[in-house]
Design an enzyme around this catalytic site. Structure first.
Site, PDB file in Angstrom:
ATOM      1  N   CYS A   2     -30.415 -35.963 -28.890  1.00 39.94           N
ATOM      2  CA  CYS A   2     -29.944 -36.262 -30.241  1.00 39.94           C
ATOM      3  C   CYS A   2     -30.988 -37.132 -30.918  1.00 39.94           C
ATOM      4  CB  CYS A   2     -28.633 -37.015 -30.176  1.00 39.94           C
ATOM      5  SG  CYS A   2     -27.398 -36.139 -29.216  1.00 39.94           S
ATOM      6  N   ARG A  29     -34.304 -32.733 -33.165  1.00 37.16           N
ATOM      7  CA  ARG A  29     -33.782 -33.218 -31.884  1.00 37.16           C
ATOM      8  C   ARG A  29     -32.370 -32.709 -31.606  1.00 37.16           C
ATOM      9  NH1 ARG A  29     -36.801 -37.334 -29.677  1.00 37.16           N
ATOM     10  NH2 ARG A  29     -35.056 -37.652 -28.279  1.00 37.16           N
ATOM     11  N   TRP A  78     -26.969 -33.051 -30.639  1.00 34.53           N
ATOM     12  CA  TRP A  78     -27.068 -31.832 -29.850  1.00 34.53           C
ATOM     13  C   TRP A  78     -25.995 -31.989 -28.776  1.00 34.53           C
ATOM     14  CZ3 TRP A  78     -28.114 -30.275 -24.784  1.00 34.53           C
ATOM     15  CH2 TRP A  78     -28.472 -28.934 -24.623  1.00 34.53           C
ATOM     16  N   ASN A 104     -28.095 -41.296 -27.718  1.00 32.68           N
ATOM     17  CA  ASN A 104     -28.867 -40.129 -27.294  1.00 32.68           C
ATOM     18  C   ASN A 104     -28.984 -40.202 -25.781  1.00 32.68           C
ATOM     19  OD1 ASN A 104     -30.792 -38.119 -26.841  1.00 32.68           O
ATOM     20  ND2 ASN A 104     -32.486 -39.501 -27.322  1.00 32.68           N
ATOM     21  N   GLY A 105     -28.451 -39.199 -25.075  1.00 30.44           N
ATOM     22  CA  GLY A 105     -28.529 -39.218 -23.610  1.00 30.44           C
ATOM     23  C   GLY A 105     -27.207 -38.750 -23.021  1.00 30.44           C
ATOM     24  N   GLU A 486     -46.094 -17.210 -22.824  1.00 28.47           N
ATOM     25  CA  GLU A 486     -45.842 -18.087 -23.960  1.00 28.47           C
ATOM     26  C   GLU A 486     -45.414 -17.261 -25.187  1.00 28.47           C
ATOM     27  OE1 GLU A 486     -45.102 -20.905 -24.485  1.00 28.47           O
ATOM     28  OE2 GLU A 486     -45.540 -21.381 -26.556  1.00 28.47           O
ATOM     29  N   LYS A 490     -41.813 -17.704 -27.151  1.00 29.70           N
ATOM     30  CA  LYS A 490     -41.698 -17.971 -28.593  1.00 29.70           C
ATOM     31  C   LYS A 490     -40.730 -16.985 -29.247  1.00 29.70           C
ATOM     32  CE  LYS A 490     -42.884 -21.234 -28.934  1.00 29.70           C
ATOM     33  NZ  LYS A 490     -43.557 -22.105 -28.057  1.00 29.70           N
ATOM     34  N   GLU A 493     -37.154 -17.692 -28.276  1.00 32.38           N
ATOM     35  CA  GLU A 493     -36.702 -18.950 -28.841  1.00 32.38           C
ATOM     36  C   GLU A 493     -36.387 -18.842 -30.340  1.00 32.38           C
ATOM     37  OE1 GLU A 493     -39.862 -21.705 -28.456  1.00 32.38           O
ATOM     38  OE2 GLU A 493     -38.609 -23.446 -28.796  1.00 32.38           O
ATOM     39  N   HIS A 509     -44.012  -2.029 -11.009  1.00 28.35           N
ATOM     40  CA  HIS A 509     -43.054  -2.114  -9.900  1.00 28.35           C
ATOM     41  C   HIS A 509     -41.626  -2.254 -10.407  1.00 28.35           C
ATOM     42  CE1 HIS A 509     -46.324  -2.434  -6.963  1.00 28.35           C
ATOM     43  NE2 HIS A 509     -46.948  -3.071  -7.948  1.00 28.35           N
ATOM     44  N   LYS A 612     -35.528 -30.089 -29.395  1.00 30.35           N
ATOM     45  CA  LYS A 612     -36.935 -30.176 -29.055  1.00 30.35           C
ATOM     46  C   LYS A 612     -37.182 -30.922 -27.746  1.00 30.35           C
ATOM     47  CE  LYS A 612     -41.448 -30.610 -30.966  1.00 30.35           C
ATOM     48  NZ  LYS A 612     -41.779 -29.226 -30.573  1.00 30.35           N
TER      49      LYS A 612
HETATM   50  C1  F6R Z   1     -40.730 -24.114 -26.486  1.00 24.98           C
HETATM   51  C2  F6R Z   1     -40.533 -25.532 -26.249  1.00 24.98           C
HETATM   52  C3  F6R Z   1     -39.969 -25.968 -24.954  1.00 24.98           C
HETATM   53  C4  F6R Z   1     -40.753 -27.179 -24.447  1.00 24.98           C
HETATM   54  C5  F6R Z   1     -40.114 -27.725 -23.160  1.00 24.98           C
HETATM   55  C6  F6R Z   1     -40.915 -28.882 -22.594  1.00 24.98           C
HETATM   56  O1  F6R Z   1     -41.284 -23.883 -27.742  1.00 24.98           O
HETATM   57  O2  F6R Z   1     -40.824 -26.329 -27.100  1.00 24.98           O
HETATM   58  O3  F6R Z   1     -39.978 -24.936 -24.022  1.00 24.98           O
HETATM   59  O4  F6R Z   1     -42.061 -26.784 -24.209  1.00 24.98           O
HETATM   60  O5  F6R Z   1     -38.820 -28.157 -23.449  1.00 24.98           O
HETATM   61  O6  F6R Z   1     -41.000 -29.930 -23.495  1.00 24.98           O
HETATM   62  P1  F6R Z   1     -42.088 -31.066 -23.341  1.00 24.98           P
HETATM   63  O7  F6R Z   1     -43.407 -30.452 -23.501  1.00 24.98           O
HETATM   64  O8  F6R Z   1     -41.748 -32.055 -24.405  1.00 24.98           O
HETATM   65  O9  F6R Z   1     -41.903 -31.629 -21.957  1.00 24.98           O
END
Ligand code: F6R
Length: 617
Positions: A2, A29, A78, A104-105, A486, A490, A493, A509, A612
């Site tokens: 959060c 967040r 969140w 937050n937590g 990656e 993306k 996501e 396979h 995030k």
């Molecule tokens: C994808 C994304 C997440 C972060 C993951 C790790 O776009 O942002 O998959 O990469 O949650 O986050 P960090 O790098 O902050 O440890």
């Protein structure tokens, strides 16, 4: 996960409006509900609801509070405990509506604590773990202690992670902030206004001077002043260093772009230029630790893990030792019987707060005290840095879009710089040869700039072409498997499509059975040592009717000619540039995901169910 924000001021400032703007800047967040509380004439005034901040604001004018109010707390949520409803949104209050808490937590022992408080007659309104805190404080205040001690005694009973900001109706200018495992920063305009927030952009328009709270520290914020204490030694204030933030506000705001994700993709060239200036001494330090290590692991989550997969490949080329990549959530399970004492762990995290990563490196240190942690993060002072022996900071600047973009490219770049330091130390390549790799790295910002200038229409065209396909593959070999993964992440996501990045060889396979006439496959094909084999894989898919889209370098002939659609990255087709292709190829896939999200009417900055920073297991 959060976002929390607090302000206390002696200036004639609209605290409700400032709090609202602040949580909008923290919305990445979490964005399923939000709330604001202000203190006015010995009362707490609360506005909160479920939904996105702007929608709620339209409905209930979140920032409309009396003029004389000098203190506010604000929260964007969140959901973890309890669905996103008005009742479960923060702030949470005690029985008498005197104490307000934003959190937050996750509090792990809240059920036991709730039972204890219920037995003492407290009444709970929400399903959240957070609500236990105002009741614990209320209970402690009955014992005639002051507000600080009531908070200290409350958090001492809590297990789990928290960044908390607390205010009380009878303490008109006081906010108490305390943290364990969840980030909390205090910003200050001396003598005027003090802020707290889970991230710097929340107060960046007002001050760049800040203190970073450590685990088990508590801060007493009053208008323009702040005092710090240790939760476990709370009688005497302690000194902390003031940090000056260099980030500009521009970097944290959209600056004319429709979304942060797009803005941050376009910021990649500059983020890379800044990262190229990271000092040689810190890179050399990293490199030496890797040279002397017996066992090396690299660990991270999500996008950072794919940056790790690319980095491991590049570092291994010059180091000549195997680096094992393990997702941080599996780190302990995989190594519980085998982590050797002379191991070195490279830990990568944009936020520096990902709980699974923090737990992995903490466990490693507890298990073998001599293990060394080398961390790469974008956030100075983040949790990961406190557990690290050596730290490299990527210079991406604030990344607000939930999807990691510019941090990915800077993470791969900084690992590449470490790799070249290793090459110099080991003298396995001539100076001339190493210089060519450096030249390739230094040309990357311009390569990406040129790509972004000339290829947007092609990417949009491909998105429209793929529109009807709910699934397809990115296929690749070697280092490009990291690029493919990656790209797949993306698209999942931000565009809500289950698109997989897969090994082109491995796809035979099983996954090849999905291919029908017109089924799209995107081949990632830099001209490296895997290229010829990839041509063979491409033919296998083409001959089964697959529609081939390829991502190649500018002067590519073979794969480009075999493809139905070709995306060309304007870089030379030599081995020096190819080694770093994840940095130059991934922006194309980020852009593809961005426009795919728009095509499906999705907000790429606020993907469903995501936040995030993942601070829960
Ligand atoms: C994808 C994304 C997440 C972060 C993951 C790790 O776009 O942002 O998959 O990469 O949650 O986050 P960090 O790098 O902050 O440890």
């Amino acid at each position: 996960m959060c976002g929390i924000f607090g302000i206390t001021t002696n200036q004639n400032k609209p605290v409700g409006k400032i709090a609202l703007e602040a949580i909008k800047r923290l919305e990445y967040r979490g964005y399923d509900s939000c709330g604001i509380v202000t203190q006015y004439e010995s009362q707490l005034l609360v506005k909160k609801d479920a939904g996105k901040i702007e929608e709620i604001n339209q409905r209930i004018k979140l920032d409309d509070f009396p003029n004389g109010s000098r203190l506010a707390l604000a929260h964007t949520r969140w959901a973890t405990h309890g669905p996103p409803t008005k009742i479960n949104s923060h702030p949470h209050l005690d029985c008498d509506d005197k104490i307000a808490v934003i959190h937050n937590g996750i509090l792990e022992n809240f059920i036991e604590l709730k039972e204890e408080m219920l037995s003492k007659g407290h009444v709970f309104k929400s399903e959240t773990d957070t609500e236990i805190i105002p009741h614990l404080i209320e209970e402690n205040l009955k014992k005639n202690v002051d507000l600080k001690d009531a908070v200290v005694n409350a958090v001492k009973k809590c297990k789990g992670a928290y960044g908390l900001a607390i205010c009380h109706a009878d303490y008109p200018d006081t906010i108490i902030a305390v943290r364990r495992e969840s980030p909390l920063i205090v910003g200050i305009e001396e003598g005027k206004t003090t802020y707290c927030a889970s991230d710097i952009p929340a107060f960046l328009p007002y001050t760049r001077n800040c203190y970073i709270l450590e685990d088990d520290e508590i801060a007493i914020l009053k208008a323009g002043t702040v005092e710090f204490y240790d939760v476990y030694n709370s009688n005497f204030p302690k000194k902390k260093d003031l940090h000056h933030v260099e980030w500009s506000m521009d970097a944290a705001e959209k600056g004319g772009y429709e979304h942060f994700m797009l803005k941050e993709i376009y910021e990649e060239p500059d983020a890379l230029r800044r990262t190229l200036k990271v000092t040689n001494d810190s890179l050399k330090d990293f490199a030496k630790s890797l040279l002397s290590a017996e066992n090396i692991y690299i660990t991270a989550a999500g996008t950072s893990f794919y940056a790790a997969l690319a980095g491991k490949f590049i570092i291994t080329k010059f180091l000549g030792k195997y680096i094992q990549a393990i997702e941080c959530s599996e780190f302990k399970t995989e190594l519980i019987n085998s982590l050797e004492k002379d191991s070195v762990i490279i830990a990568i995290s944009q936020s520096g707060e990902t709980i699974d990563l923090i737990e992995a490196i903490r466990w490693a240190k507890d298990y073998q005290a001599s293990v060394k942690i080398l961390s790469i993060t974008n956030i100075v002072g983040s949790s990961i840095t406190r557990h690290s022996d050596k730290i490299l900071i990527t210079q991406a600047g604030p990344e607000i879009g939930v999807a990691a973009t510019k941090t990915f490219v800077t993470q791969v770049l900084i690992q590449s710089l470490v790799a070249l330091e290793i090459a110099k130390l080991r003298k396995i390549e001539s100076q001339n040869e190493i210089q060519k790799y450096y030249d390739a790295l230094h040309s990357i910002p311009e390569v990406i700039e040129r790509f972004l200038t000339k290829s947007v229409d092609l990417i949009k065209y491909i998105v429209r072409n793929l529109e009807k396909n709910l699934n397809f593959f990115f296929l690749a070999r070697g280092i490009s498997i990291a690029t493919a993964k990656e790209g797949g992440l993306k698209l999942k996501e931000v565009a809500c499509r289950f698109i997989e990045g897969y090994s082109a060889a491995h796809a035979k396979h099983g996954p090849i059975s999905l291919v029908r006439e017109g089924y799209p496959i995107i081949f990632i094909a830099p001209p490296d040592e895997t290229y010829e084999r990839l041509v063979g894989n491409l033919m296998e898919f083409k001959s089964r009717g697959g529609k081939i889209i390829s991502l190649v370098v500018e002067d590519d002939k073979k794969i480009g000619d075999l493809s139905d659609i070709t995306i060309r990255i304007p870089q030379p087709g030599d081995k020096y540039h190819s080694l770093f292709s994840p940095i130059t190829f991934v922006p194309a896939l980020q852009l593809l995901a961005y426009y795919a999200a728009l095509e499906h009417n999705l907000d790429p900055d606020k993907p469903l169910n995501l936040a995030k920073t993942v601070t829960v297991h």
